[in-house]
Write a protein that holds these residues in place. Structure first.
Motif, PDB file in Angstrom:
ATOM      1  N   HIS A   1      91.246  -6.775  35.308  1.00  0.00           N
ATOM      2  CA  HIS A   1      90.394  -6.468  36.449  1.00  0.00           C
ATOM      3  C   HIS A   1      90.699  -7.456  37.572  1.00  0.00           C
ATOM      4  CE1 HIS A   1      86.915  -5.696  38.954  1.00  0.00           C
ATOM      5  NE2 HIS A   1      86.675  -4.620  38.221  1.00  0.00           N
TER       6      HIS A   1
ATOM      7  N   SER B   1      80.651  -3.387  26.948  1.00  0.00           N
ATOM      8  CA  SER B   1      79.586  -3.273  25.955  1.00  0.00           C
ATOM      9  C   SER B   1      78.451  -4.244  26.232  1.00  0.00           C
ATOM     10  CB  SER B   1      80.148  -3.530  24.553  1.00  0.00           C
ATOM     11  OG  SER B   1      79.138  -3.492  23.577  1.00  0.00           O
TER      12      SER B   1
ATOM     13  N   PRO C   1      87.289  -0.347  23.182  1.00  0.00           N
ATOM     14  CA  PRO C   1      88.386   0.500  23.683  1.00  0.00           C
ATOM     15  C   PRO C   1      87.835   1.716  24.431  1.00  0.00           C
ATOM     16  CG  PRO C   1      88.765  -0.112  21.394  1.00  0.00           C
ATOM     17  CD  PRO C   1      87.360  -0.536  21.723  1.00  0.00           C
ATOM     18  N   ALA C   2      88.478   2.046  25.546  1.00  0.00           N
ATOM     19  CA  ALA C   2      88.066   3.223  26.307  1.00  0.00           C
ATOM     20  C   ALA C   2      88.528   4.488  25.592  1.00  0.00           C
ATOM     21  CB  ALA C   2      88.656   3.166  27.708  1.00  0.00           C
ATOM     22  N   PRO C   3      87.734   5.557  25.643  1.00  0.00           N
ATOM     23  CA  PRO C   3      88.155   6.823  25.020  1.00  0.00           C
ATOM     24  C   PRO C   3      89.455   7.322  25.632  1.00  0.00           C
ATOM     25  CG  PRO C   3      85.831   6.878  25.636  1.00  0.00           C
ATOM     26  CD  PRO C   3      86.397   5.651  26.256  1.00  0.00           C
TER      27      PRO C   3
ATOM     28  N   SER D   1      80.123   0.851  31.609  1.00  0.00           N
ATOM     29  CA  SER D   1      81.146   1.059  32.627  1.00  0.00           C
ATOM     30  C   SER D   1      82.542   1.015  32.014  1.00  0.00           C
ATOM     31  CB  SER D   1      81.058  -0.027  33.713  1.00  0.00           C
ATOM     32  OG  SER D   1      79.825   0.012  34.384  1.00  0.00           O
ATOM     33  N   ILE D   2      83.444   1.808  32.555  1.00  0.00           N
ATOM     34  CA  ILE D   2      84.856   1.749  32.175  1.00  0.00           C
ATOM     35  C   ILE D   2      85.582   0.967  33.258  1.00  0.00           C
ATOM     36  CG2 ILE D   2      86.961   3.077  31.766  1.00  0.00           C
ATOM     37  CD1 ILE D   2      85.251   5.330  30.695  1.00  0.00           C
TER      38      ILE D   2
ATOM     39  N   ARG E   1      92.492   0.027  29.962  1.00  0.00           N
ATOM     40  CA  ARG E   1      91.105   0.307  30.309  1.00  0.00           C
ATOM     41  C   ARG E   1      90.215  -0.085  29.137  1.00  0.00           C
ATOM     42  NH1 ARG E   1      90.989   3.482  34.763  1.00  0.00           N
ATOM     43  NH2 ARG E   1      88.951   4.418  34.412  1.00  0.00           N
ATOM     44  N   ALA E   2      88.959  -0.380  29.460  1.00  0.00           N
ATOM     45  CA  ALA E   2      88.002  -0.749  28.417  1.00  0.00           C
ATOM     46  C   ALA E   2      86.608  -0.341  28.846  1.00  0.00           C
ATOM     47  CB  ALA E   2      88.049  -2.253  28.152  1.00  0.00           C
ATOM     48  N   VAL E   3      85.734  -0.174  27.865  1.00  0.00           N
ATOM     49  CA  VAL E   3      84.323   0.118  28.124  1.00  0.00           C
ATOM     50  C   VAL E   3      83.528  -1.174  27.962  1.00  0.00           C
ATOM     51  CG1 VAL E   3      82.288   1.433  27.423  1.00  0.00           C
ATOM     52  CG2 VAL E   3      84.570   2.460  27.237  1.00  0.00           C
TER      53      VAL E   3
ATOM     54  N   SER F   1      90.152   8.707  29.438  1.00  0.00           N
ATOM     55  CA  SER F   1      89.080   8.311  30.368  1.00  0.00           C
ATOM     56  C   SER F   1      89.658   7.594  31.574  1.00  0.00           C
ATOM     57  CB  SER F   1      88.082   7.403  29.657  1.00  0.00           C
ATOM     58  OG  SER F   1      88.713   6.218  29.216  1.00  0.00           O
TER      59      SER F   1
ATOM     60  N   VAL G   1      83.852  -6.004  25.359  1.00  0.00           N
ATOM     61  CA  VAL G   1      84.277  -4.642  25.651  1.00  0.00           C
ATOM     62  C   VAL G   1      84.680  -3.900  24.373  1.00  0.00           C
ATOM     63  CG1 VAL G   1      85.029  -5.222  27.982  1.00  0.00           C
ATOM     64  CG2 VAL G   1      86.659  -5.376  26.073  1.00  0.00           C
TER      65      VAL G   1
END
Length: 213
Positions: free
Chosen positions: A193, A165, A208-210, A187-188, A161-163, A213, A206
């Motif tokens: 994808h 940016s 890193p996703a927390p 968006s995460i 997963r990624a956020v 999450s 992007v």
């Protein structure tokens, strides 16, 4: 001695160099600037020489084109105008985020510094534009997120997963696709994808996703 105001064409060249170097560190040539602006290489060479003569660019023979400090500040001034106008068009006038870039390209050369600072205040001094690009401060300060281009992100431990940016505004079709997919800055997304092509992943940045999450 006061510097003469820059022409729209000169500002466009400075902004093009900035666009080519903001998120990438590849050396920039007159050919890459020509491709970015859609002009003939000879035209780009002539303008780069002119801007170097004004102490805005450095262009050693056979070397990469870089900014002087004055040139970088001038470029950031144009970028600030552009991104604040994009934000205003989206937030206040109902434009889509796939429509604001072209409109801002026209308006950025016509507004005064006073207008831009009034616009920034009206908008609450936003840190980023609608696409996630950071908006430089009036003194040229800029806070770049440590974002990574999505097609290179898998090298960092194969995350799932990624956020998001930042999404490049160069392709309105990509922005419309992201709208359909519910993807925007913040968006995460799951990785890989399923609806983003290999080319699409070169236009998203992007973080890193927390955890969890």
């Amino acid at each position: 001695m006061l510097r003469a105001p820059l022409t729209s064409s000169e500002e466009n060249y400075l902004k093009a160099l900035y666009a080519l170097t903001e998120w990438e560190d590849d050396p920039v040539t007159t050919g890459s600037i020509a491709a970015q602006l859609g002009v003939a290489p000879a035209s780009a060479t002539a303008m780069v020489s002119k801007l170097a003569g004004k102490n805005l660019l450095v262009h050693p023979r056979y070397g990469a084109i870089t900014f002087t400090e004055a040139g970088r500040l001038a470029a950031l001034n144009v970028v600030r105008r552009h991104r604040l106008i994009e934000t205003f068009l989206l937030n206040e006038l109902g434009y889509g985020w796939d429509e604001v870039h072209e409109e801002a390209e026209l308006l950025e050369h016509t507004v005064s510094g006073r207008f831009i600072e009034a616009l920034a205040a009206r908008l609450g001094h936003p840190a980023t534009d609608p696409h996630g690009d950071p908006i430089p401060g009036p003194d040229g300060t800029l806070h770049m997120p440590p974002a990574i281009r999505l097609d290179r992100f898998s090298r960092h431990g194969s995350p799932s997963r990624a956020v998001v940016s930042r999404i490049s505004d160069e392709d309105p079709a990509l922005l419309r696709l992201c709208t359909d997919l519910g993807i925007s800055p913040g968006s995460i997304i799951a990785l890989p994808h399923p609806k983003l092509s290999t080319i699409d992943t070169t236009m998203l940045w992007v973080l890193p996703a927390p955890a969890g999450s």
